[in-house]
Design a protein around this motif. Structure first.
Motif, PDB file in Angstrom:
ATOM      1  N   ARG A   1      -8.040  -9.259  -2.161  1.00  0.00           N
ATOM      2  CA  ARG A   1      -7.571  -7.955  -1.683  1.00  0.00           C
ATOM      3  C   ARG A   1      -6.195  -7.649  -2.258  1.00  0.00           C
ATOM      4  O   ARG A   1      -5.914  -6.522  -2.662  1.00  0.00           O
ATOM      5  CB  ARG A   1      -7.523  -7.923  -0.145  1.00  0.00           C
ATOM      6  CG  ARG A   1      -8.865  -7.699   0.505  1.00  0.00           C
ATOM      7  CD  ARG A   1      -8.723  -7.385   1.983  1.00  0.00           C
ATOM      8  NE  ARG A   1      -8.340  -8.565   2.756  1.00  0.00           N
ATOM      9  CZ  ARG A   1      -9.201  -9.440   3.253  1.00  0.00           C
ATOM     10  NH1 ARG A   1     -10.499  -9.281   3.061  1.00  0.00           N
ATOM     11  NH2 ARG A   1      -8.781 -10.461   3.947  1.00  0.00           N
TER      12      ARG A   1
ATOM     13  N   VAL B   1      -1.947   6.645  -3.496  1.00  0.00           N
ATOM     14  CA  VAL B   1      -2.607   5.752  -4.446  1.00  0.00           C
ATOM     15  C   VAL B   1      -4.025   5.458  -3.956  1.00  0.00           C
ATOM     16  O   VAL B   1      -4.231   5.133  -2.782  1.00  0.00           O
ATOM     17  CB  VAL B   1      -1.829   4.430  -4.621  1.00  0.00           C
ATOM     18  CG1 VAL B   1      -2.615   3.447  -5.477  1.00  0.00           C
ATOM     19  CG2 VAL B   1      -0.462   4.696  -5.248  1.00  0.00           C
ATOM     20  N   LYS B   2      -4.991   5.568  -4.846  1.00  0.00           N
ATOM     21  CA  LYS B   2      -6.372   5.238  -4.505  1.00  0.00           C
ATOM     22  C   LYS B   2      -6.590   3.755  -4.739  1.00  0.00           C
ATOM     23  O   LYS B   2      -6.356   3.263  -5.842  1.00  0.00           O
ATOM     24  CB  LYS B   2      -7.345   6.049  -5.358  1.00  0.00           C
ATOM     25  CG  LYS B   2      -8.813   5.785  -5.014  1.00  0.00           C
ATOM     26  CD  LYS B   2      -9.745   6.653  -5.839  1.00  0.00           C
ATOM     27  CE  LYS B   2     -11.198   6.372  -5.475  1.00  0.00           C
ATOM     28  NZ  LYS B   2     -12.139   7.214  -6.280  1.00  0.00           N
ATOM     29  N   TYR B   3      -7.034   3.039  -3.726  1.00  0.00           N
ATOM     30  CA  TYR B   3      -7.220   1.597  -3.834  1.00  0.00           C
ATOM     31  C   TYR B   3      -8.693   1.235  -3.998  1.00  0.00           C
ATOM     32  O   TYR B   3      -9.575   1.835  -3.384  1.00  0.00           O
ATOM     33  CB  TYR B   3      -6.610   0.892  -2.621  1.00  0.00           C
ATOM     34  CG  TYR B   3      -5.102   0.968  -2.646  1.00  0.00           C
ATOM     35  CD1 TYR B   3      -4.374   0.116  -3.473  1.00  0.00           C
ATOM     36  CD2 TYR B   3      -4.428   1.932  -1.907  1.00  0.00           C
ATOM     37  CE1 TYR B   3      -2.986   0.215  -3.540  1.00  0.00           C
ATOM     38  CE2 TYR B   3      -3.043   2.030  -1.960  1.00  0.00           C
ATOM     39  CZ  TYR B   3      -2.329   1.168  -2.789  1.00  0.00           C
ATOM     40  OH  TYR B   3      -0.960   1.276  -2.871  1.00  0.00           O
ATOM     41  N   TYR B   4      -8.925   0.238  -4.837  1.00  0.00           N
ATOM     42  CA  TYR B   4     -10.277  -0.189  -5.176  1.00  0.00           C
ATOM     43  C   TYR B   4     -10.536  -1.597  -4.640  1.00  0.00           C
ATOM     44  O   TYR B   4      -9.603  -2.328  -4.294  1.00  0.00           O
ATOM     45  CB  TYR B   4     -10.465  -0.151  -6.697  1.00  0.00           C
ATOM     46  CG  TYR B   4     -10.310   1.246  -7.268  1.00  0.00           C
ATOM     47  CD1 TYR B   4     -11.423   2.043  -7.494  1.00  0.00           C
ATOM     48  CD2 TYR B   4      -9.049   1.759  -7.572  1.00  0.00           C
ATOM     49  CE1 TYR B   4     -11.299   3.326  -8.014  1.00  0.00           C
ATOM     50  CE2 TYR B   4      -8.896   3.047  -8.084  1.00  0.00           C
ATOM     51  CZ  TYR B   4     -10.018   3.825  -8.304  1.00  0.00           C
ATOM     52  OH  TYR B   4      -9.889   5.093  -8.806  1.00  0.00           O
ATOM     53  N   SER B   5     -11.805  -1.979  -4.585  1.00  0.00           N
ATOM     54  CA  SER B   5     -12.194  -3.282  -4.034  1.00  0.00           C
ATOM     55  C   SER B   5     -12.995  -4.093  -5.040  1.00  0.00           C
ATOM     56  O   SER B   5     -13.795  -4.949  -4.655  1.00  0.00           O
ATOM     57  CB  SER B   5     -13.015  -3.080  -2.752  1.00  0.00           C
ATOM     58  OG  SER B   5     -12.307  -2.321  -1.816  1.00  0.00           O
TER      59      SER B   5
ATOM     60  N   SER C   1      -4.413  -1.741  -8.641  1.00  0.00           N
ATOM     61  CA  SER C   1      -4.459  -0.301  -8.371  1.00  0.00           C
ATOM     62  C   SER C   1      -3.073   0.311  -8.490  1.00  0.00           C
ATOM     63  O   SER C   1      -2.907   1.412  -9.033  1.00  0.00           O
ATOM     64  CB  SER C   1      -5.039  -0.040  -6.976  1.00  0.00           C
ATOM     65  OG  SER C   1      -6.370  -0.525  -6.866  1.00  0.00           O
ATOM     66  N   ASN C   2      -2.064  -0.392  -7.992  1.00  0.00           N
ATOM     67  CA  ASN C   2      -0.695   0.113  -8.072  1.00  0.00           C
ATOM     68  C   ASN C   2      -0.191   0.172  -9.517  1.00  0.00           C
ATOM     69  O   ASN C   2       0.491   1.121  -9.903  1.00  0.00           O
ATOM     70  CB  ASN C   2       0.245  -0.768  -7.249  1.00  0.00           C
ATOM     71  CG  ASN C   2       0.148  -0.509  -5.755  1.00  0.00           C
ATOM     72  OD1 ASN C   2      -0.291   0.574  -5.337  1.00  0.00           O
ATOM     73  ND2 ASN C   2       0.529  -1.484  -4.950  1.00  0.00           N
TER      74      ASN C   2
ATOM     75  N   HIS D   1       0.852  -1.189   0.000  1.00  0.00           N
ATOM     76  CA  HIS D   1       0.000   0.000   0.000  1.00  0.00           C
ATOM     77  C   HIS D   1       0.887   1.236   0.000  1.00  0.00           C
ATOM     78  O   HIS D   1       1.797   1.360   0.820  1.00  0.00           O
ATOM     79  CB  HIS D   1      -0.920  -0.004   1.221  1.00  0.00           C
ATOM     80  CG  HIS D   1      -2.137  -0.852   1.034  1.00  0.00           C
ATOM     81  ND1 HIS D   1      -3.328  -0.350   0.556  1.00  0.00           N
ATOM     82  CD2 HIS D   1      -2.344  -2.171   1.232  1.00  0.00           C
ATOM     83  CE1 HIS D   1      -4.221  -1.318   0.488  1.00  0.00           C
ATOM     84  NE2 HIS D   1      -3.649  -2.437   0.891  1.00  0.00           N
TER      85      HIS D   1
ATOM     86  N   ASP E   1      -6.597  -6.628  -5.934  1.00  0.00           N
ATOM     87  CA  ASP E   1      -7.072  -5.249  -6.049  1.00  0.00           C
ATOM     88  C   ASP E   1      -5.940  -4.255  -5.778  1.00  0.00           C
ATOM     89  O   ASP E   1      -5.809  -3.241  -6.477  1.00  0.00           O
ATOM     90  CB  ASP E   1      -8.217  -5.000  -5.060  1.00  0.00           C
ATOM     91  CG  ASP E   1      -9.571  -5.461  -5.583  1.00  0.00           C
ATOM     92  OD1 ASP E   1      -9.848  -5.269  -6.778  1.00  0.00           O
ATOM     93  OD2 ASP E   1     -10.357  -6.012  -4.787  1.00  0.00           O
ATOM     94  N   MET E   2      -5.132  -4.538  -4.790  1.00  0.00           N
ATOM     95  CA  MET E   2      -4.027  -3.645  -4.441  1.00  0.00           C
ATOM     96  C   MET E   2      -3.025  -3.540  -5.594  1.00  0.00           C
ATOM     97  O   MET E   2      -2.628  -2.442  -5.999  1.00  0.00           O
ATOM     98  CB  MET E   2      -3.320  -4.140  -3.179  1.00  0.00           C
ATOM     99  CG  MET E   2      -2.102  -3.302  -2.778  1.00  0.00           C
ATOM    100  SD  MET E   2      -1.174  -4.051  -1.417  1.00  0.00           S
ATOM    101  CE  MET E   2      -0.480  -5.518  -2.223  1.00  0.00           C
TER     102      MET E   2
END
Length: 360
Positions: free
Chosen positions: A118, A97-101, A125-126, A93, A121-122
């Motif tokens: 999870r 950065v905006k993280y999505y699910s 997003s990265n 994390h 998703d991380m």
């Protein structure tokens, strides 16, 4: 190049991959004269990578976007690699950065454990928010990251496919006579590092301008290639082709590659949340198949044609040889018996025979 060392090629578990056949394919194509080559149905790039190692000017093409990304990573890319900091940052994390699910919400109990969702998703997003490089460098850094992600996802799946909702095969406490639970349960972090290192090892500079396309093969300029290699989807005589319907078998990887738009692509009525049907392989429906092959071979008639095929399909090998001969003037075949894992037809050379149909 005098010898094929398979450890130097992508270790893909892609359905229908020609990786194990590369020494045989090389023994055939090295006798042909060509400098520029189009791989029209590139898949995860094993044959295109062979052409690149042969120092050819390679155009890799695949209609699926995730395969196009793989082509950018190991065919188009000549010198960009992921460094250690890149790999670490992709798996953690990060501030800003905006993280999505999205995967956690939509794929619970379908393919992976929720903590694994999870993680996915991380990392997604990265990757799509990775921005600390110049654009030319960044596109290849991202493609290498996706290569690592795709391979990690495949190796943790029973049968290496996404054709069914079958997480229970991993989680049920039962005796198994297939698969490897230890492999499935190894962490995504471990696999991501492993495949990032593999991706880096595949980056070679041949000083040739290789490219990766994401087109229908029927939209590609038909001229400018000394040789065209074709490995189209395979249809059995009964018309079934689930194992070669790559859009259905690998829809999850296609979704990962289009993470920001995935929400609008899913068929939510399907049990395993496949993507909505698209005309990715309309040409390769049984009702269209003869017309498709005639169109395909005729389109590339100015090039040497190498058509990869297998006994028992539609059209028949005899039909295709006659077609190639009609279009090109001369055609011949080279074949070998080949064993597939979990294939009960391995003992029948007539039913499980790989064939190259060559038109010159």
């Amino acid at each position: 190049m005098d010898k094929i060392i398979l450890n130097e090629f992508p270790s893909t578990r892609y359905q229908g991959s020609k990786r194990k056949l590369l020494p045989w394919i090389y023994s055939v194509i090295k006798e042909l004269k060509f400098e520029t080559v189009l791989d029209g149905f590139g898949g995860t790039g094993s044959v295109s990578y062979l052409f690149k190692k042969m120092n050819k000017v390679v155009t890799f093409n695949d209609k699926l976007f995730f395969n196009h990304i793989i082509g950018k990573a190991i065919i188009e890319n000549n010198d960009i690699k992921l460094n250690e900091d890149d790999i670490i940052r992709l798996m953690m994390h990060l501030e800003g950065v905006k993280y999505y699910s999205f995967i956690q919400i939509n794929f619970k109990d379908i393919y992976y454990l929720q903590e694994e969702n999870r993680w996915l998703d991380m990392v997604c997003s990265n990757i799509f928010q990775m921005n600390h490089y110049q654009p030319v460098t960044l596109q290849y850094k991202k493609s290498l990251a996706y290569y690592s992600l795709f391979q990690s996802c495949i190796i943790k799946r029973p049968f290496n496919l996404f054709h069914r909702k079958n997480l229970y095969l991993r989680t049920s406490e039962v005796e198994r006579n297939f698969g490897n639970k230890t492999t499935w349960d190894r962490s995504f972090n471990d696999y991501f590092v492993k495949f990032a290192e593999e991706a880096n090892s595949l980056v070679i500079n041949t000083n040739k301008n290789c490219v990766s396309l994401n087109e229908s093969v029927f939209n590609i300029d038909a001229y400018g290639y000394d040789l065209v290699y074709l490995d189209p989807p395979y249809l059995r005589k009964d018309g079934s082709n689930e194992s070669s319907n790559y859009f259905k078998c690998y829809h999850f990887l296609e979704g990962l590659s289009r993470y920001q738009e995935w929400e609008n692509l899913i068929d939510y009525d399907s049990v395993n949340h496949r993507l909505k049907p698209v005309e990715v392989s309309r040409e390769f429906l049984l009702k269209n198949i003869y017309e498709t092959y005639e169109k395909l071979i005729t389109r590339f008639q100015s090039s040497v044609i190498v058509l990869s095929y297998k006994n028992g399909g539609v059209p028949s090998i005899d039909y295709l040889v006659d077609l190639v001969r009609k279009v090109k003037g001369n055609a011949y075949t080279v074949s070998m018996h080949y064993k597939y894992a979990l294939n009960h037809q391995n003992g029948d050379a007539n039913k499980n025979c790989e064939v190259l149909i060559i038109g010159i």
